[in-house]
Design a protein around this motif. Structure first.
Motif, PDB file in Angstrom:
ATOM      1  N   PHE A 176      -5.578  -1.232   9.328  1.00 11.04           N
ATOM      2  CA  PHE A 176      -4.535  -0.495   8.609  1.00 11.04           C
ATOM      3  C   PHE A 176      -4.154   0.764   9.383  1.00 11.04           C
ATOM      4  CE2 PHE A 176      -6.790  -3.021   5.574  1.00 11.04           C
ATOM      5  CZ  PHE A 176      -5.823  -3.482   4.697  1.00 11.04           C
ATOM      6  N   LYS A 177      -2.852   1.057   9.381  1.00 16.23           N
ATOM      7  CA  LYS A 177      -2.338   2.275   9.999  1.00 16.23           C
ATOM      8  C   LYS A 177      -1.638   3.105   8.924  1.00 16.23           C
ATOM      9  CE  LYS A 177      -1.736   0.372  14.636  1.00 16.23           C
ATOM     10  NZ  LYS A 177      -0.784   0.112  15.739  1.00 16.23           N
ATOM     11  N   PHE A 220       0.834  -1.179   0.000  1.00 15.85           N
ATOM     12  CA  PHE A 220       0.000   0.000   0.000  1.00 15.85           C
ATOM     13  C   PHE A 220       0.878   1.240   0.000  1.00 15.85           C
ATOM     14  CE2 PHE A 220      -1.853  -3.541   2.292  1.00 15.85           C
ATOM     15  CZ  PHE A 220      -2.986  -3.781   1.535  1.00 15.85           C
ATOM     16  N   ARG A 221       0.454   2.230  -0.752  1.00 13.60           N
ATOM     17  CA  ARG A 221       1.280   3.414  -0.937  1.00 13.60           C
ATOM     18  C   ARG A 221       1.516   4.169   0.359  1.00 13.60           C
ATOM     19  NH1 ARG A 221       2.116   4.893  -6.186  1.00 13.60           N
ATOM     20  NH2 ARG A 221       0.985   3.673  -7.742  1.00 13.60           N
ATOM     21  N   ASN A 222       0.510   4.224   1.199  1.00 16.36           N
ATOM     22  CA  ASN A 222       0.624   5.065   2.388  1.00 16.36           C
ATOM     23  C   ASN A 222       0.167   4.383   3.669  1.00 16.36           C
ATOM     24  OD1 ASN A 222       1.455   7.869   1.345  1.00 16.36           O
ATOM     25  ND2 ASN A 222      -0.216   7.302  -0.026  1.00 16.36           N
ATOM     26  N   CYS A 223      -0.084   3.115   3.619  1.00 21.57           N
ATOM     27  CA  CYS A 223      -0.619   2.420   4.794  1.00 21.57           C
ATOM     28  C   CYS A 223       0.120   1.106   5.042  1.00 21.57           C
ATOM     29  CB  CYS A 223      -2.115   2.141   4.635  1.00 21.57           C
ATOM     30  SG  CYS A 223      -3.114   3.634   4.415  1.00 21.57           S
ATOM     31  N   ILE A 224      -0.006   0.635   6.263  1.00 25.00           N
ATOM     32  CA  ILE A 224       0.542  -0.667   6.636  1.00 25.00           C
ATOM     33  C   ILE A 224      -0.579  -1.486   7.256  1.00 25.00           C
ATOM     34  CG2 ILE A 224       2.162  -1.903   8.128  1.00 25.00           C
ATOM     35  CD1 ILE A 224       4.025   0.450   7.979  1.00 25.00           C
ATOM     36  N   GLU A 225      -0.747  -2.665   6.769  1.00 25.31           N
ATOM     37  CA  GLU A 225      -1.732  -3.566   7.383  1.00 25.31           C
ATOM     38  C   GLU A 225      -1.125  -4.205   8.621  1.00 25.31           C
ATOM     39  OE1 GLU A 225      -3.853  -7.851   6.569  1.00 25.31           O
ATOM     40  OE2 GLU A 225      -3.351  -6.603   4.828  1.00 25.31           O
ATOM     41  N   SER A 226      -1.885  -4.217   9.694  1.00 26.39           N
ATOM     42  CA  SER A 226      -1.409  -4.850  10.918  1.00 26.39           C
ATOM     43  C   SER A 226      -1.248  -6.343  10.683  1.00 26.39           C
ATOM     44  CB  SER A 226      -2.390  -4.604  12.069  1.00 26.39           C
ATOM     45  OG  SER A 226      -2.481  -3.222  12.343  1.00 26.39           O
ATOM     46  N   PRO A 227      -0.071  -6.916  11.018  1.00 29.49           N
ATOM     47  CA  PRO A 227       0.154  -8.345  10.779  1.00 29.49           C
ATOM     48  C   PRO A 227      -0.915  -9.207  11.435  1.00 29.49           C
ATOM     49  CG  PRO A 227       2.198  -7.253  11.397  1.00 29.49           C
ATOM     50  CD  PRO A 227       1.098  -6.257  11.616  1.00 29.49           C
TER      51      PRO A 227
END
Length: 986
Positions: free
Chosen positions: A41-42, A27-34
């Motif tokens: 998403f953060k 994701f371009r601007n987000c991180i999915e919580s493992p």
């Protein structure tokens, strides 16, 4: 509105197309919580300017999104319409000023919306219309000055509304906007500019918590029953608010009333309201003198209730309590809180006379300096919890807690205790939790804890302890948690941990330990599960050290990170042997120069391993170092200088889910290895110099198409070797298959051009011979000629060079044809107009024998060489004895080295030498020559078994060494041979 709708539809289509185009799990601007399964998403601290740019590639399955600390100033229509399952949306700490209508369209399942800490001044009345299921709305820390009457009209299920820290002045408008919210339970309007509670509508009957603190209220001006349903009311820090403002109000339903830092006279307030006094928080009401407390207690005693559950007296500037201070109060059964006052002494709690049922006493944030002995004072058997935190206690004398024998929790932390008498804690046999952390204790002794038989948690963190003496904890057989972190412990005496039969967690971090005493901690092998040794001075100078953990088979958590001053630097051989149950291992911030292949062999149950900053310079982890870590789920190896992501190192981590590789030296990633790690979900390779060239073209393609592994911030990965370029879209056209094929073909052509001259010199005739044989075979001439072999036209085909034609015509032809032999000569018997090659093949296969007249001229002739090659093919490949060699002149064997088949023939078969004029009797020698030649021509073409075996040996390799060849050459020169003077045998 229509234009807004059209714009929204266009925006949705753009977002949908962007998402379909981007197939990568990044994701371009987000991180999915493992482990969130595409739901959480953060998106924090991103540089994107619009909401669309941040959330466009988030999948529709998302339920929780946090967009914080970004540069957003606006939320356009339909921004989240492709996320219909969204239930929690955090948009706090941005710079948003405007929210357009329909910004939250299609979010029918949204439960929580946080818009706090932005710059909003005004909210459009319809922005929340689509949020029918919203339960929590946070608008705190903005610049709102007013609330429109229908702003919350559609939020029928709203339960919590937070409007703190705005600039609201019109309380009536706020009440009007929420009056129809039948499910609202909590309203927070603290830290605004309200000066009155004047209203034109009623609060919802469901509202039970109302927070109005830190406003400018001077009066309430509300109807008598306006607050009748409220259970929790906070009016603190309205500094000019007086008791008269409450006269006539119905407060009977209140269960908690906070009036901290107001101008309310509590006695007057209690006399003129119907509030239940045991529900009032008396903190911050200016009860400075003990006599004021006495008056309050007398007031409380007039009520029929026989006890008070909580008596909160914080922040009243109390500087002393006497024996009669609380004696007139009704019994306090649960909590008495005297924190944030000016108390300097508590005199063995004598001020609690007649309060023998008190369970919890808090005297925190005062000025207590010492705790005296209370051995012969009144006891408080019901007191269970006692807290003296945040005072200035310097010493604790003997029997300081004899008056509270049944304490279960004692908190003496965050003081300046330098002296703890060995008998200070004597008698606390029921104590379960003891906190002495953040003091100045330098010594502790066995006697200090000898009566604490029930103690389960002992916290001595951040003191000045340097040595743990023998049997210090001998009596603490029930202790489960021992925290000695942050001290100056250099060593533990041999029996320091004796008696800790139930210890689960041992914290020795941030001390001065130089080694791990395996014998000492080995005594805890039955129970120890957590061992924290981070931040010590542990190091080794040899790898041959016996594992200190050999007996700790139940340990699950081990921390060795950040050893001082330079780290562990060297891990001994099999250092972790015995830790068969370990699940978490921390080795970060060490400078380990070498990891052996068996370092982690015993950690078969490990699920979490961090090695961040644990290597010196660029390193290559040894193949097989993680070979037994099949259960490892999280591996962080940041900034280790790893130069290669290889299968030999990481290939066995089949259970791995989270992998942090950022800040390493890798230039490529093995895509096949990434596919092998079937459980991998989260990969972080930020700040690694991944090259933007052909070796990574497959990786780029993988990042675009994989839907299993989330590659963190893929679109922020830049190309270190191509300035201004990004990894996800660097040019890979030159790396296509066509380029590979072109390279391969040009390479082969170049190689052939290099080798052709050599092949021409060495193998020219073999290729030419092979070509013609191949041609004849396909023309079926070969098969036809072989079928006619038994009815051959000629007895022999004579192969010779034209320079030797005189000898052939004058010697060979008369002697052989005069004896009845039919000979084939090329100038006489070849078919005119036919291809010369076909004539040669026909001559060889229509003759029983081929006689090669060998001379130096013969060896230089291409056609003669072809003729002997064809005849030798029949000899060696078809197993037909058809070849006869006649040498007209002496030719050294070195001159025959280029004629491999001729040399093989000479090693196996007899050959004839035409006798020269220099022999003793040339006439007799010539007669013998013709006799031998005629006998050879009459012989059969078939071979005996011995001959075939000998030929097989010749084909597999020469069986006659060079010495024998030289011997034949010698006899040839002497003219003396076994079968006649000129008939040579090998």
């Amino acid at each position: 509105m229509a234009s807004y709708r059209n714009q929204a539809l266009i925006s949705v289509s753009i977002i949908a197309s962007m998402f379909q185009f981007s197939m990568s799990y990044s994701f371009r601007n987000c991180i999915e919580s493992p482990g969130s399964n595409h739901t959480t998403f953060k998106c924090t601290k991103r540089q994107a300017q619009t909401v669309t740019a941040i959330v466009s590639d988030i999948p529709h399955s998302a339920t929780n999104i946090s967009i914080s600390y970004c540069k957003l100033v606006k939320i356009p229509p339909q921004s989240f319409s492709h996320l219909p399952k969204l239930s929690d949306l955090q948009l706090n700490n941005n710079h948003m000023r405007n929210i357009d209508n329909d910004a939250f369209a299609n979010l029918q399942y949204l439960h929580t919306l946080n818009l706090s800490s932005n710059d909003m001044v005004h909210l459009n009345s319809s922005i929340f219309h689509d949020l029918q299921n919203l339960r929590t709305l946070i608008l705190a820390d903005n610049r709102l000055t007013n609330i429109s009457s229908d702003l919350f009209s559609n939020l029928s299920k709203l339960e919590i509304l937070d409007l703190r820290m705005n600039q609201l002045m019109n309380f009536s408008a706020v009440v009007h906007s929420i009056s129809n919210l039948k499910g609202l339970k909590k309203l927070d309007i603290s830290f605004n500019r309200l000066i009155t509670l004047l209203h034109s509508a009623s609060l919802p009957q469901s509202l039970s918590q109302l927070y109005l603190g830190n406003n400018l209220l001077t009066t309430l001006e509300c109807q008598n029953d306006f607050l009748s349903s409220v259970q929790v009311l906070d009016l603190s820090y309205n500094k000019v608010l007086t008791a008269q403002a409450f006269f006539g109000l119905n407060l009977s339903n209140l269960e908690y009333l906070r009036l901290h830092s107001t101008n309310i006279s509590i006695i007057m307030f209690l006399n003129h309201t119907n509030v239940m006094p045991w529900h009032v928080d008396f903190s911050g009401l200016g009860l400075r003198e003990p006599q004021m407390l006495v008056s309050l207690c007398k007031q409380l005693s007039y009520y029929p209730n026989k006890h008070i559950e909580k008596m909160l007296l914080q922040s009243n500037d109390l500087n002393g309590l006497n024996d009669k201070t609380l004696s007139h109060c009704p019994p306090i059964t649960n909590v008495l809180d005297l924190s944030y006052n000016q108390l300097k002494s508590i005199s063995c709690l004598q001020f609690l006379e007649r309060q023998n049922h008190l369970a919890k006493l808090r005297v925190e944030h005062n000025h207590l300096t010492h705790l005296i002995s209370c051995k012969n004072h009144t006891k408080f058997p019901h007191l269970k919890e006692l807290s003296y935190r945040y005072n200035r206690i310097l010493e604790v004398n003997s029997f300081a807690f004899s008056h509270t024998p049944n304490l279960t929790t004692l908190q003496l932390n965050i003081n300046i205790i330098a002296y703890l008498d060995r008998k200070a804690l004597n008698g606390l046999k029921q104590l379960v939790t003891l906190r002495l952390d953040n003091n100045l204790l330098s010594d502790i002794y066995k006697e200090s804890f000898e009566n604490l038989h029930s103690l389960q948690t002992l916290n001595l963190r951040n003191n000045q302890i340097s040595v743990i003496f023998n049997n210090t904890f001998y009596s603490l057989s029930m202790l489960r948690i021992l925290d000695l972190g942050g001290n100056k412990i250099t060593h533990l005496m041999p029996l320091a941990l004796e008696g800790l039969d139930s210890l689960n967690n041992l914290y020795l971090d941030r001390n001065h330990l130089a080694e791990i005493d395996g014998h000492l901690i080995g005594k805890l092998h039955r129970t120890l599960q957590v061992l924290d040794l981070q931040g010590n001075f542990i190091h080794y100078i040899t790898e041959y050290v016996y594992s200190p953990f050999i007996t700790l088979s139940k340990l699950t958590d081990l921390k060795l990170d950040g050893q001082m001053p330079y780290g562990i630097t060297l891990l001994p051989h099999a250092f972790f042997r015995g830790l068969t149950s370990l699940k978490s291992l921390y080795l970060s911030n060490n400078h380990i120069s070498y990891f052996s292949t068996d370092t982690f062999d015993d950690l078969k149950n490990l699920t979490f391993l961090t090695l961040d900053d644990s290597c010196v310079g660029v390193t290559q982890l040894k193949p097989g170092i993680f070979k037994n870590l099949h259960k490892l789920e999280t591996l962080t190896v940041e900034n280790m200088g790893i130069g290669s992501f290889s299968k030999e190192v990481f290939g066995n981590l089949t259970g791995l889910k989270v992998l942090h590789l950022n800040r390493n030296a890798m230039q490529t990633l093995d895509v096949d290895l990434l596919e092998t790690l079937t459980n991998l979900q989260y990969l972080d390779v930020r700040n690694t110099p991944l090259s933007c060239n052909c070796p990574n073209s497959e990786l780029q393609n993988w990042t675009k198409n994989n839907q299993r592994v989330q590659l963190i911030y893929l679109y922020n990965l830049t190309c270190p070797d191509v300035k201004g370029s990004n990894f996800y879209n660097f040019d890979t056209h030159v790396c296509s298959d066509f380029g590979v094929y072109w390279f391969a073909s040009t390479y082969i052509v170049t190689l052939l051009v290099t080798l052709l001259p050599l092949l021409y010199v060495k193998l020219y005739w073999k290729f030419k011979y092979g070509y013609y044989v191949f041609r004849s075979w396909f023309g079926e001439q070969w098969r036809r000629l072989r079928e006619e072999e038994e009815n051959c036209t000629y007895d022999a085909f004579i192969s010779y060079n034209s320079a030797d034609e005189e000898w052939v015509m004058e010697q060979l032809l008369p002697n052989l044809e005069g004896s009845g032999f039919r000979l084939c000569l090329h100038h006489r018997d070849f078919e005119p107009g036919r291809n010369i090659i076909d004539n040669i093949v026909a001559a060889v296969y229509s003759s029983r024998k081929t006689v090669c007249v060998i001379s130096r001229n013969f060896l230089c002739s291409e056609w003669c060489s072809l003729e002997i090659q064809l005849a030798s093919y029949r000899l060696f490949d078809e197993m037909q004895d058809v070849l006869l060699l006649v040498f007209l002149e002496d030719i050294h064997e070195r001159q025959l080295s280029a004629y491999h088949r001729m040399r093989k023939f000479m090693l196996k078969k007899t050959y004839l030498q035409w006798p020269g004029l220099d022999c003793t009797d040339p006439i007799k020698a010539q007669e013998l020559f013709w006799t031998q030649l005629k006998r050879a021509l009459r012989s059969s073409n078939s071979r005996s078994q011995d001959e075939e075996q000998t030929l097989e040996n010749v084909q597999n390799g020469p069986q006659i060494d060079d010495a024998r060849v030289e011997e034949r050459e010698y006899f040839m020169n002497q003219g003396q041979m076994d079968d006649g003077p000129y008939y040579l045998t090998p």
